[in-house]
Design a protein around this motif. Structure first.
Motif, PDB file in Angstrom:
ATOM      1  N   LEU A 181       0.863  -1.186   0.000  1.00 41.89           N
ATOM      2  CA  LEU A 181       0.000   0.000   0.000  1.00 41.89           C
ATOM      3  C   LEU A 181       0.897   1.232   0.000  1.00 41.89           C
ATOM      4  O   LEU A 181       1.845   1.313   0.779  1.00 41.89           O
TER       5      LEU A 181
ATOM      6  N   ASN B  25       0.961   5.280   0.465  1.00 41.68           N
ATOM      7  CA  ASN B  25       0.223   6.451   0.959  1.00 41.68           C
ATOM      8  C   ASN B  25       1.122   7.680   0.849  1.00 41.68           C
ATOM      9  O   ASN B  25       2.248   7.667   1.342  1.00 41.68           O
TER      10      ASN B  25
ATOM     11  N   TYR C  87       1.578  11.627   1.813  1.00 44.73           N
ATOM     12  CA  TYR C  87       1.140  12.679   2.725  1.00 44.73           C
ATOM     13  C   TYR C  87       1.761  13.990   2.270  1.00 44.73           C
ATOM     14  O   TYR C  87       2.991  14.080   2.146  1.00 44.73           O
TER      15      TYR C  87
ATOM     16  N   MET D 197      -2.990  10.261   9.338  1.00 46.17           N
ATOM     17  CA  MET D 197      -3.674   8.955   9.341  1.00 46.17           C
ATOM     18  C   MET D 197      -4.179   8.740  10.757  1.00 46.17           C
ATOM     19  O   MET D 197      -3.389   8.659  11.700  1.00 46.17           O
TER      20      MET D 197
ATOM     21  N   HIS E 255      -5.790   3.419  13.725  1.00 44.39           N
ATOM     22  CA  HIS E 255      -6.559   2.300  13.152  1.00 44.39           C
ATOM     23  C   HIS E 255      -5.762   1.016  13.352  1.00 44.39           C
ATOM     24  O   HIS E 255      -4.570   1.060  13.678  1.00 44.39           O
TER      25      HIS E 255
ATOM     26  N   ASP F  42      -4.683  -2.611  11.234  1.00 43.79           N
ATOM     27  CA  ASP F  42      -4.677  -3.219   9.901  1.00 43.79           C
ATOM     28  C   ASP F  42      -5.315  -4.597  10.064  1.00 43.79           C
ATOM     29  O   ASP F  42      -4.661  -5.526  10.557  1.00 43.79           O
TER      30      ASP F  42
ATOM     31  N   SER G 148       6.635  -1.486   7.273  1.00 42.73           N
ATOM     32  CA  SER G 148       6.416  -0.134   6.756  1.00 42.73           C
ATOM     33  C   SER G 148       7.734   0.562   6.438  1.00 42.73           C
ATOM     34  O   SER G 148       8.724   0.396   7.148  1.00 42.73           O
TER      35      SER G 148
ATOM     36  N   PHE H   9       4.963   9.024  14.068  1.00 45.33           N
ATOM     37  CA  PHE H   9       4.174   7.788  14.015  1.00 45.33           C
ATOM     38  C   PHE H   9       3.628   7.526  15.408  1.00 45.33           C
ATOM     39  O   PHE H   9       4.338   7.667  16.401  1.00 45.33           O
TER      40      PHE H   9
ATOM     41  N   HIS I 294      -2.379   2.109  15.259  1.00 43.55           N
ATOM     42  CA  HIS I 294      -1.275   2.980  14.835  1.00 43.55           C
ATOM     43  C   HIS I 294      -1.830   4.091  13.962  1.00 43.55           C
ATOM     44  O   HIS I 294      -2.945   3.975  13.425  1.00 43.55           O
TER      45      HIS I 294
ATOM     46  N   VAL J 281      -0.644   8.369  12.185  1.00 43.19           N
ATOM     47  CA  VAL J 281       0.387   9.364  11.874  1.00 43.19           C
ATOM     48  C   VAL J 281      -0.180  10.757  12.156  1.00 43.19           C
ATOM     49  O   VAL J 281      -1.275  11.087  11.677  1.00 43.19           O
TER      50      VAL J 281
ATOM     51  N   ARG K 147       5.623  13.202   2.156  1.00 44.90           N
ATOM     52  CA  ARG K 147       6.090  11.949   2.754  1.00 44.90           C
ATOM     53  C   ARG K 147       5.366  10.823   2.039  1.00 44.90           C
ATOM     54  O   ARG K 147       4.157  10.929   1.783  1.00 44.90           O
TER      55      ARG K 147
ATOM     56  N   ASN L  52       4.682   6.719   2.395  1.00 42.39           N
ATOM     57  CA  ASN L  52       4.834   5.519   3.218  1.00 42.39           C
ATOM     58  C   ASN L  52       4.372   4.305   2.425  1.00 42.39           C
ATOM     59  O   ASN L  52       3.328   4.335   1.772  1.00 42.39           O
TER      60      ASN L  52
ATOM     61  N   THR M 200       3.427   0.307   2.948  1.00 37.89           N
ATOM     62  CA  THR M 200       3.256  -0.794   3.910  1.00 37.89           C
ATOM     63  C   THR M 200       3.083  -2.088   3.144  1.00 37.89           C
ATOM     64  O   THR M 200       2.244  -2.196   2.248  1.00 37.89           O
TER      65      THR M 200
ATOM     66  N   ARG N  99       2.231  -6.051   3.148  1.00 35.53           N
ATOM     67  CA  ARG N  99       1.395  -6.983   3.909  1.00 35.53           C
ATOM     68  C   ARG N  99       1.256  -8.298   3.140  1.00 35.53           C
ATOM     69  O   ARG N  99       1.378  -8.329   1.918  1.00 35.53           O
TER      70      ARG N  99
END
Ligand code: SIN
Ligand code: FE2
Length: 221
Positions: A126, A128, A130, A136, A139, A141, A153, A162, A195, A197, A212, A214, A216, A218
């Motif tokens: 994923l 993302n 920013y 963020m 939440h 995952d 990540s 974070f 977690h 941001v 930024r 990021n 992740t 998975r």
């Protein structure tokens, strides 16, 4: 005057940081772990974003996310009015998500291994983005089919604060500054930790400019 937590290289802060920091029983920050492969990562990332552009997805509640989102790998995470899920096809193009570049897969595998998770083979990455002000919310995952594999990540560009919380949204969070090239791995007993941001502060990163990004990794399916 309050010290600025993002001003990591001010005269008052030590420049040297420990390379690996344990932030949970099975959670680690790996400082600068991606730096040796950063040029190749950024080249591959640009190609992915040309094929599957970042877009502001809408939550089931109807809110547009402040981050721009895309994916690569066999599965990509999306959200829209009907919910959160993984798809094989990018709804924007109608095509499969771009394949996961080898340098992404190898980096995620190596970071997981360093954090004590052998044999991590991500099927989803994923992405993302920013811009200053984007954030963020806390939440978990939990849209993946199983939770045996960790979340890995990678932070690129502007610094972020974070938040690494507990197993309830209201649990106190650790605040962990993440810089370009840092990686975080959480799994095992920590896999479902909340977690998030904090809003990204204004600044300009020498390589990525005012943003930024990021990634992740998975195992989603
Ligand atoms: C996420 O939880 O998907 C993003 C975390 C981050 O941007 O560091
Ligand atoms: Fe997350």
């Amino acid at each position: 005057m309050q010290p600025n937590p993002f001003d990591l290289f001010s005269d008052h802060e030590p420049v040297q940081q420990p390379r690996n920091e344990q932030i949970g029983e099975q959670s680690w920050v790996l400082r600068g772990f991606a730096l040796p492969r950063i040029e190749s990562l950024l080249t591959q990332l640009a190609a992915i974003l040309a094929a599957a552009p970042l877009r502001h997805m809408v939550t089931p509640g109807g809110f547009s996310m402040s981050v721009g989102t895309s994916s690569c790998g066999a599965l990509g995470w999306i959200t829209d009015r009907s919910g959160y899920r993984y798809t094989r096809v990018d709804p924007l193009s109608g095509l499969p998500w771009p394949p996961m570049p080898t340098v992404f897969a190898e980096l995620a595998h190596a970071a997981a291994e360093r954090a004590g998770f052998a044999d991590f083979h991500a099927d989803s990455c994923l992405i993302n983005r920013y811009v200053p002000g984007a954030k963020m919310s806390l939440h978990q995952d939990k849209d993946e089919k199983a939770y045996a594999a960790p979340i890995v990540s990678l932070s690129l560009g502007l610094p972020a604060m974070f938040l690494f919380g507990g197993f309830a949204r209201s649990d106190k969070s650790q605040r962990i500054p993440l810089l370009h090239g840092d990686m975080v791995v959480w799994g095992g007993v920590d896999r479902l930790r909340f977690h998030g941001v904090l809003p990204i502060r204004h600044g300009r990163h020498p390589q990525l400019g005012e943003q930024r990004i990021n990634l992740t990794f998975r195992l989603a399916g």
